[in-house]
Design an enzyme around this catalytic site. Sequence first.
Site, PDB file in Angstrom:
ATOM      1  N   ASN A 151     -12.998 -38.244 -42.688  1.00  0.00           N
ATOM      2  CA  ASN A 151     -11.863 -37.788 -41.490  1.00  0.00           C
ATOM      3  C   ASN A 151     -11.275 -36.719 -41.842  1.00  0.00           C
ATOM      4  OD1 ASN A 151     -11.469 -40.513 -43.287  1.00  0.00           O
ATOM      5  ND2 ASN A 151      -9.392 -40.374 -42.273  1.00  0.00           N
ATOM      6  N   GLN A 179     -16.704 -41.878 -38.590  1.00  0.00           N
ATOM      7  CA  GLN A 179     -16.624 -40.534 -38.171  1.00  0.00           C
ATOM      8  C   GLN A 179     -17.986 -39.745 -38.010  1.00  0.00           C
ATOM      9  OE1 GLN A 179     -13.933 -38.748 -36.859  1.00  0.00           O
ATOM     10  NE2 GLN A 179     -12.457 -40.307 -37.776  1.00  0.00           N
ATOM     11  N   SER A 199     -16.944 -47.530 -34.701  1.00  0.00           N
ATOM     12  CA  SER A 199     -15.573 -47.679 -33.763  1.00  0.00           C
ATOM     13  C   SER A 199     -15.764 -46.848 -32.525  1.00  0.00           C
ATOM     14  CB  SER A 199     -14.414 -47.091 -34.704  1.00  0.00           C
ATOM     15  OG  SER A 199     -13.182 -47.057 -33.832  1.00  0.00           O
ATOM     16  N   HIS A 201     -13.285 -45.511 -30.206  1.00  0.00           N
ATOM     17  CA  HIS A 201     -12.719 -44.733 -29.541  1.00  0.00           C
ATOM     18  C   HIS A 201     -12.820 -43.021 -30.064  1.00  0.00           C
ATOM     19  CE1 HIS A 201      -9.132 -44.229 -32.724  1.00  0.00           C
ATOM     20  NE2 HIS A 201      -9.891 -45.464 -33.173  1.00  0.00           N
ATOM     21  N   CYS A 325      -3.800 -42.420 -38.624  1.00  0.00           N
ATOM     22  CA  CYS A 325      -3.261 -43.596 -38.870  1.00  0.00           C
ATOM     23  C   CYS A 325      -2.283 -43.561 -40.088  1.00  0.00           C
ATOM     24  CB  CYS A 325      -4.680 -44.387 -39.782  1.00  0.00           C
ATOM     25  SG  CYS A 325      -6.019 -43.984 -38.940  1.00  0.00           S
TER      26      CYS A 325
END
Length: 390
Positions: A151, A179, A199, A201, A325
């Site tokens: 990421n 990713q 994931s 989003h 994050c």
Amino acid sequence: MQRIYLDNVATTKVSNEVLTEMLDVLGENFGNPNSPHSFGRDAEAVIDLARDRVAKVINADRGEIYFTSGGTESNNWALYGLAMANRAKGNHIITSKIEHESVLESCKRLEKMGFKVTYLNVDKTGLVDIAELLHYLDQDTILVSVMAANNEVGTIENLKAIAKIAHEKGVLFHTDCVQALGNFKLDVKDLDVDAMTLSSHKIHGPKGVGALYVKHGVKIDNLIVGGEQERGKRGGTLNVAGIVGFGKACDLLLNNYIVDCKKMKYLRDYFVSSLEKSVANITVNGHAHQRIPGLASVTFQNVDGEALMCLLDLAGISVSTGSACSTGNKAPNYVLLAMGFSSEEAQSTVRFSFSITNTKDEIDYVVEEIRKATDKLRAMSPIKMTKKKV
Ligand code: PLP
């Protein structure tokens, strides 16, 4: 002032098609999918469709998909659940130094519980050291967890090779594909993985929803208990609207990802070549070819990355100096340090990440604003550089 979003690795804008399907669920289809009446059955039907869509995008069976609250939970579950279910076979886990914190912190917790964890080194492009993997695999090893794409720098790991090495020793392989999804083809059968984190989003779906793929026959202990949802493997009433949105985002990916990847790569490459023409003393990080299409991590010699990010923000441009994050954490980025960067280089690095909604005109504007900002910051810096030709 125009606002330009170049932080698509942190999150993406929910697409209109996704929103439309979610609104229907939030409005009318509000039943609990575990209820036996018609409202429950209607909700269950849209969950089934979403499960099929998520399964299809990674070539899995619907019975191998478990919905979660996102990549963080899926990683926590994979590490904890696979380690605990296989404790009788051994207590050694192998991962890499550049995993997302949800993997690294899970490993630290497992260490406190008595597991032994090896953190593999990476080279200066971010590729995991396969020779080290071979060296550390032993009869106590029960799990290897290596991410598909990083990421911070976007480097794509040699997943097939890692899976093969792990399986030759009878060891399970989990991969964090948060990713990777949408950036290249993910096929659980071809990659031969036992568990995969996804994931929503990062692919124009809603936040707070994701999935863990667990191959048929692989044993995994529960992380969240207290309900029979997800075939008894994950307690809690399902986030129906979120799951429906995630399913739709996967469906859109399936039809569009090749064209979308080409566009993101075109924009990224255009950005990098324009930047190289306009700003001196920069380095583009990560692997030159094995890299996701929409990401450019750039080190600006003698420029504080945070200061550059703030000046760009004032010009309406959103970028990142580290993973979203860990915002607020001023320590140099651990991924870059693991790749051999000095603290100074890590702190001079900014991540630009693109989506299909960005345009060439936006990039021209961004490059010009970076030129102005870096000129200003370098002029203020006590270290004077010999200006290299751009
Ligand atoms: N894994 C990777 C590689 C990520 O980049 C992220 C988020 O940025 C996560 C896991 C966590 O995913 P989520 O935000 O869905 O919890």
